[in-house]
Design a protein around this motif. Structure first.
Motif, short mmCIF file in Angstrom:
data_model
loop_
_atom_site.label_atom_id
_atom_site.label_comp_id
_atom_site.label_asym_id
_atom_site.label_seq_id
_atom_site.Cartn_x
_atom_site.Cartn_y
_atom_site.Cartn_z
N GLN A 1 0.84 -1.21 0.00
CA GLN A 1 0.00 0.00 0.00
C GLN A 1 0.87 1.25 0.00
OE1 GLN A 1 -3.60 1.04 0.77
NE2 GLN A 1 -3.72 -0.63 -0.64
N LYS B 1 2.27 2.01 -3.32
CA LYS B 1 1.22 2.51 -4.23
C LYS B 1 0.92 3.98 -3.93
CE LYS B 1 -1.12 -1.89 -4.95
NZ LYS B 1 -2.20 -2.74 -4.48
N HIS B 2 0.88 4.32 -2.65
CA HIS B 2 0.62 5.72 -2.28
C HIS B 2 1.75 6.62 -2.78
CE1 HIS B 2 -3.11 5.62 0.02
NE2 HIS B 2 -2.75 4.40 0.40
N ILE C 1 3.67 6.07 -5.41
CA ILE C 1 3.52 6.20 -6.88
C ILE C 1 2.38 7.17 -7.20
CG2 ILE C 1 2.90 4.94 -9.00
CD1 ILE C 1 4.28 2.48 -7.78
N GLY C 2 1.30 7.05 -6.44
CA GLY C 2 0.16 7.96 -6.63
C GLY C 2 0.57 9.41 -6.46
N ASN C 3 1.39 9.68 -5.44
CA ASN C 3 1.84 11.05 -5.21
C ASN C 3 2.70 11.55 -6.37
OD1 ASN C 3 0.54 11.17 -2.77
ND2 ASN C 3 2.32 10.51 -1.58
N LEU D 1 2.57 10.52 -9.44
CA LEU D 1 1.68 10.75 -10.59
C LEU D 1 0.91 12.05 -10.44
CD1 LEU D 1 0.35 7.11 -11.08
CD2 LEU D 1 1.72 8.41 -12.71
#
Lengths: 478, 79
Positions: B12, B15-16, B18-20, B22
């Protein structure tokens, strides 16, 4: 003006039919997976991962309006619409991707499946019942969308309007009823792929048509240089209106349903952030396509005619069918999602919660499928018979739902002193205020009803929450 | 999404992150795309064409790979 029917050939029909067969097949393949229980049907058992979430995010956030509506704004306003709508839309969606989406999946209890469930959790049952209005109103929008798709197919392929609506409507009913969110997830992915590839093809066609980007810019400059200005043809009021419209996504039941269908919050954050990148790219492509149509066919009798004439001119056979399929795909993904959401809410949140609490999960599932069929038939008939009245009703109800529920939803996520009384009072006061401001006072001082309701509803919300707050009832999403 | 080296599902936390990243890319592109109409329209055109062409099919391939890995099959056994 070109003769569409002459250019619409066998290759285009093959692409269009292949698309329909593809999405219908998904319904049959996913049928078993979706029929376990209501949770599997409505939120795909909360198993969707990043690639599928990107597809469903695309379908929820970038519908047929992005293809045609944004194209029209590109044609009339030029590239300023990128700065005043596309970019702000991107920024305003970021909180949904970064915080609200992951919170919906990771912090809310598992029993929350629908948007009214969420409002009920934040506040109380009456607030949840009132929130049922929000997604149901979207059905009116679906009628307008289905008409748009039918109209285009009628224009370019000469198919009778009623036939296009029946075929598209029945296809949506079948795959939505059979496979629920499992089916929608995959069809959305297919539809998303068709949309982006078509956008790439159109841009390439525009590029080649003008012999490069320089030729395109020269042609636009010769036609109307203001269209190449980042602030051209914009007024403060219209620009403000575009920014407000982006707030609609915060009360969009589709967004929350899809957040709930994700496997984990981290998947939402990656998928939706990535979706914003492609959303920006896709939306800009549509603006360019619309701008190109205003140069290639400046004398078209309607924007639609000029736009589709441009598409048909810059694309080869087969690719034209793909672009028409992209529009139909965008319509079908929105309509199917709204049918699923409305069916689920009518049966679970209204019939079961209010009238028959002992209704079994399997009965809820079966009832939802029956209601989806009825809604689908209403959309098909409504589109054909009452489209003007429905368009007007949507204009009123669409604005109403954003105005009334934005503050309670945001407060539910982030306000630590929220109370049931505060939420319910703000919703009821917001409904009454919106009616008074919009219909009795006719939106005075040039202030849009949505903005006035946000201000009024916000004040009521915070006063009521502070007045009724008790530390022992504090609910924090940890 | 799995780590290619270990074939272990991505955490998780990762993923967080990578989300940031992006999200930052989204903000940068939101600035660069409108400016692209003024300096480098040709590059902007090709960027829009290539990303639009590739993104959808890449997602679809990623989905097929997940199906192959059995990401969705778990559901059938569980329920």
């Amino acid at each position: 003006m070109i003769d569409f029917k002459e250019l619409w050939g066998a290759a285009d029909w093959i692409v269009l039919i292949a698309y329909f067969v593809g999405v219908m097949s998904v319904g049959f393949v996913m049928h078993r997976k979706a029929s376990k229980n209501f949770k599997s049907f409505f939120v795909a058992s909360r198993r969707l991962t990043i690639p599928v979430l990107i597809g469903v995010a695309g379908a929820a956030w970038y519908d047929s309006w992005t293809i045609v509506g944004l194209g029209e704004l590109g044609a009339t306003l030029g590239i300023s619409i990128v700065l005043f709508y596309v970019v702000p839309g991107c920024f305003l969606r970021l909180p949904l991707a970064l915080w609200i989406g992951p919170m919906t999946r990771d912090k809310l209890p598992d029993w929350i499946i629908t948007l009214p469930d969420m409002i009920r959790y934040f506040y109380n049952k009456p607030a949840g019942v009132l929130a049922s209005i929000v997604p149901m109103a979207s059905i009116l929008y679906c009628c307008a969308l289905l008409f748009a798709a039918g109209d285009v197919l009628h224009l370019v392929a000469g198919v009778p309007l009623w036939a296009t609506m029946v075929v598209a409507g029945v296809a949506i009913i079948i795959y939505t009823t059979m496979a629920g969110m499992w089916g929608l997830a995959v069809t959305d992915l297919i539809q998303f792929m068709v949309m982006t590839v078509s956008a790439g093809a159109v841009l390439l066609g525009v590029y080649l048509h003008f012999n490069g980007a320089g030729g395109f810019l020269d042609a636009v400059t010769a036609s109307d240089p203001e269209k190449l200005s980042l602030t051209g043809h914009q007024t403060f009021a219209t620009a403000f209106g575009y920014v407000i419209s982006a707030a609609a996504l915060y009360v969009n039941a589709q967004s929350y349903q899809r957040f709930g269908a994700a496997k984990e919050g981290g998947d939402i954050k990656v998928a939706y952030s990535l979706m914003l990148v492609i959303g920006l790219v896709f939306s800009t492509a549509m603006v360019v396509a619309g701008l190109a149509s205003s140069v290639i066919h400046p004398d078209a009798s309607t924007f639609s005619e000029g736009y589709w004439a441009t598409i048909f001119e810059v694309l080869p056979a087969g690719a034209r069918g793909l672009f028409v399929a992209a529009l139909i795909a965008a319509v079908m993904s929105t309509v199917s999602a709204d049918m699923l959401i409305t069916g689920g809410i009518l049966v679970k949140d209204i019939y079961k919660d209010m009238f028959k609490p002992d209704l079994s999960d399997q009965s809820v599932l079966k009832g939802t499928k029956v209601v989806i069929v009825l809604i689908g038939l209403f959309i098909i008939c409504g589109t054909y018979l009452w489209r003007n009245g429905i368009g007007n009703a949507w204009a009123v109800i669409g604005g109403f739902q954003v105005a009334v529920f934005l503050i309670p939803i945001l407060g539910g996520f982030f306000f630590k002193r929220k109370t049931a009384a505060g939420g319910l009072t703000a919703i009821v006061a917001g409904i009454l205020f919106y009616i008074a401001w919009q219909f009795m006072l006719q939106a005075p001082f040039g202030i849009p009803s949505s903005v006035a309701t946000w201000i009024f509803g916000g004040i009521v919300y915070f006063i009521a929450c502070f007045a009724t707050y008790k530390p022992e009832n504090r609910q924090v999403l940890e | 999404m799995t780590d290619k080296k270990t074939n272990v599902p991505m955490s998780q936390e990762k993923k967080h992150k990578i989300g940031n990243i992006l999200a930052v890319i989204t903000v940068l592109l939101s600035i660069l795309v409108p400016l692209g109409f003024y300096g480098g329209t040709s590059a902007l055109f090709w960027f829009l064409i290539i990303v639009n062409f590739l993104f959808g099919p890449c997602c679809f391939i990623a989905y097929l790979l997940e199906v192959k890995r059995g990401v969705f099959a778990y559901n059938e056994d569980e329920e």
